[in-house]
Scaffold this active site. Structure first.
Site, mmCIF file in Angstrom:
data_model
loop_
_atom_site.group_PDB
_atom_site.id
_atom_site.type_symbol
_atom_site.label_atom_id
_atom_site.label_comp_id
_atom_site.label_asym_id
_atom_site.label_seq_id
_atom_site.Cartn_x
_atom_site.Cartn_y
_atom_site.Cartn_z
ATOM 1 N N GLU A 289 -0.272 40.754 48.453
ATOM 2 C CA GLU A 289 0.720 40.550 47.390
ATOM 3 C C GLU A 289 0.088 39.804 46.208
ATOM 4 O OE1 GLU A 289 3.641 38.354 49.505
ATOM 5 O OE2 GLU A 289 4.193 40.017 50.824
ATOM 6 N N ARG A 328 2.654 26.130 31.900
ATOM 7 C CA ARG A 328 1.664 25.741 32.904
ATOM 8 C C ARG A 328 0.943 24.427 32.594
ATOM 9 N NH1 ARG A 328 -2.470 28.024 34.175
ATOM 10 N NH2 ARG A 328 -2.345 27.699 36.432
ATOM 11 N N CYS A 358 10.148 18.368 21.195
ATOM 12 C CA CYS A 358 10.333 16.919 21.155
ATOM 13 C C CYS A 358 10.129 16.302 22.551
ATOM 14 C CB CYS A 358 11.719 16.591 20.605
ATOM 15 S SG CYS A 358 11.912 14.861 20.138
ATOM 16 N N TYR A 386 2.217 33.851 34.719
ATOM 17 C CA TYR A 386 3.018 32.627 34.646
ATOM 18 C C TYR A 386 3.044 32.074 33.230
ATOM 19 C CZ TYR A 386 2.512 33.287 39.601
ATOM 20 O OH TYR A 386 2.507 33.848 40.850
#
Length: 430
Positions: A289, A328, A358, A386
């Protein structure tokens, strides 16, 4: 490539992103042209890079019985999914929404495995009606629910149990999934009893053993620590009269973000099949996978310098991409290479590359030597996995557009969000 092109460096781990005449290209398209035409932040993917990554698995497999199910949580853009469907991939899904995406691009339901710790009844029902290959079940409570749903809709659910082997994948703790303190899977010492429970429940058919120990693995030895435990379990299951058709080793092979030397699919598969043969389990089909290793180095994020800010402690390059575009670095303290789309060639200065959100945690890269000026376009490397899939709208920021490059052509595969998109569905009190 001509001599002028080969004289320019490629991005680390990104052979389909390279400099031509001093301008960074994706395949045959200048990234500066894309930034001018479509604006930034902008995710750019290379179709050729997707195919090249897939071919590393295809060539490693050869004639061996292996099904590669793309771990689509890494990047679920429809254009990306369609490419893998065309190439013959299966899909590893973790939600009903991901199921809808696979079906929308014509993916084969018989090549879908449904993973995840918290499947709801409606998701199970939709997957059963679609005819997915297998459910990777992660608890005995899930077994009971799946049995009920399968009986209610008159279907049989093919199941494998995700076994937690308590193996340290030696990766970031947030993406380590095979330790006993992680939320995933069924403890290895409780697995036999769980399989016996599964065998006793109506509407279920046991077909496999599943394991996934973590992500961004740059050493394959943890796979084999886990594999030996899984093969011992399969032997115990056979003694208990429970026959297994396939072994699912999950994904997790790493990519190059900086100076990593990731293992190849062939290195993994050759050793796995050696062990299966040695243990008398050569009849098992294997499932993988992979997610990151198929898409991670196939994309970059383009962003434009808004301001350069200098103080006694730091130099900041404030750009128009932020933590809501690429989470990330903030979430994992992850490293992504950063370079100018059109390098200036000077000595440069050390900058932190930060966004406009911010939050002090809003950064994309720290302490990078860059020769840049206001309005320069930067490319954030290794952003195919991601990246956009984890993007959000914090600070009411529309999500970026996505583009797929194909040779000298490009296609917008997701339009940039508008403010109307963000407000749609909200209302005030009367």
């Amino acid at each position: 490539m001509n001599a002028r092109q080969t004289a320019q460096p490629e991005l680390a781990g990104h052979p389909h992103f390279h400099y031509v005449d001093g301008v960074l290209h994706a395949e045959g398209v200048p990234l500066s042209d894309l930034a001018d035409a479509l604006g930034t932040p902008l995710y750019v993917y290379s179709r050729a890079a997707l195919h090249a990554a897939w071919n590393t698995y295809r060539d490693a497999i050869g004639e061996r019985p292996v099904l590669v199910c793309y771990g689509m949580k890494a990047n679920s853009n429809l254009a990306v999914l369609k490419e893998f469907a065309r190439l013959g991939a299966g899909f590893d899904i973790v939600s009903g929404g991901e199921l809808k995406r696979v079906l929308a691009v014509g993916g084969d339901p018989a090549k879908i495995v449904f993973s995840g710790v918290g499947k709801q009844a409606w998701e199970m029902h939709e997957a059963l009606m679609a005819g997915v290959k297998c459910f990777n079940v992660e608890s005995t409570a899930e077994l009971a629910r799946l049995s009920d749903v399968a009986q209610a809709c008159g279907r049989t659910a093919r199941v494998s149990l995700r076994v937690n082997p308590d193996v340290d994948a030696q990766t970031h703790p947030y993406i380590s999934t095979g330790l006993k303190e992680n939320k995933f899977g069924i403890a290895i010492d409780e697995a036999l009893e769980a399989y016996q429970t599964a065998a006793s429940l109506p509407g279920l058919q046991i077909v496999g053993v599943d394991c996934h120990i973590g992500s961004q693995l740059t050493d394959i030895s943890p796979y084999f620590d886990a594999l030996e435990k899984l093969l011992d379990l399969i032997d115990r299951l056979a003694d208990a009269g429970i026959r297994i058709e396939h072994l699912d080793l999950g994904g997790g092979l790493g990519i190059r973000y900086t100076d990593e030397v990731p293992p190849s699919p062939r290195a993994l598969l050759d050793r796995v099949f050696d062990r299966l043969q040695a243990r008398g389990l050569g009849h098992l089909h294997l499932m993988l996978e992979p997610g990151r290793s198929l898409v991670g180095n196939a994309g970059v994020l383009l962003t434009t310098v808004q301001f350069l800010k200098h103080n006694d402690a730091r130099n900041f390059a404030i750009v128009d991409a932020a933590m809501n575009d690429l989470l990330r670095p903030t979430l994992y303290q992850a490293y992504h290479g950063v370079r100018a789309v059109v390098p200036r060639g000077g000595a440069g200065q050390v900058y932190d590359v930060v966004g406009p959100v911010c939050e002090s945690g809003d950064w994309l890269a720290k302490e990078r030597l860059l020769d840049i000026q206001q309005d320069d376009v930067l490319a954030v490397e290794s952003a195919g996995a991601y990246g956009m899939v984890m993007a959000g709208n914090y600070n009411t920021r529309p999500r970026a557009a996505e583009v797929m490059v194909d040779g000298t052509q490009y296609h917008v595969v997701r339009q940039r969000e508008t403010f109307d998109d963000l407000l749609r569905g909200e209302s005030t009190l009367p």
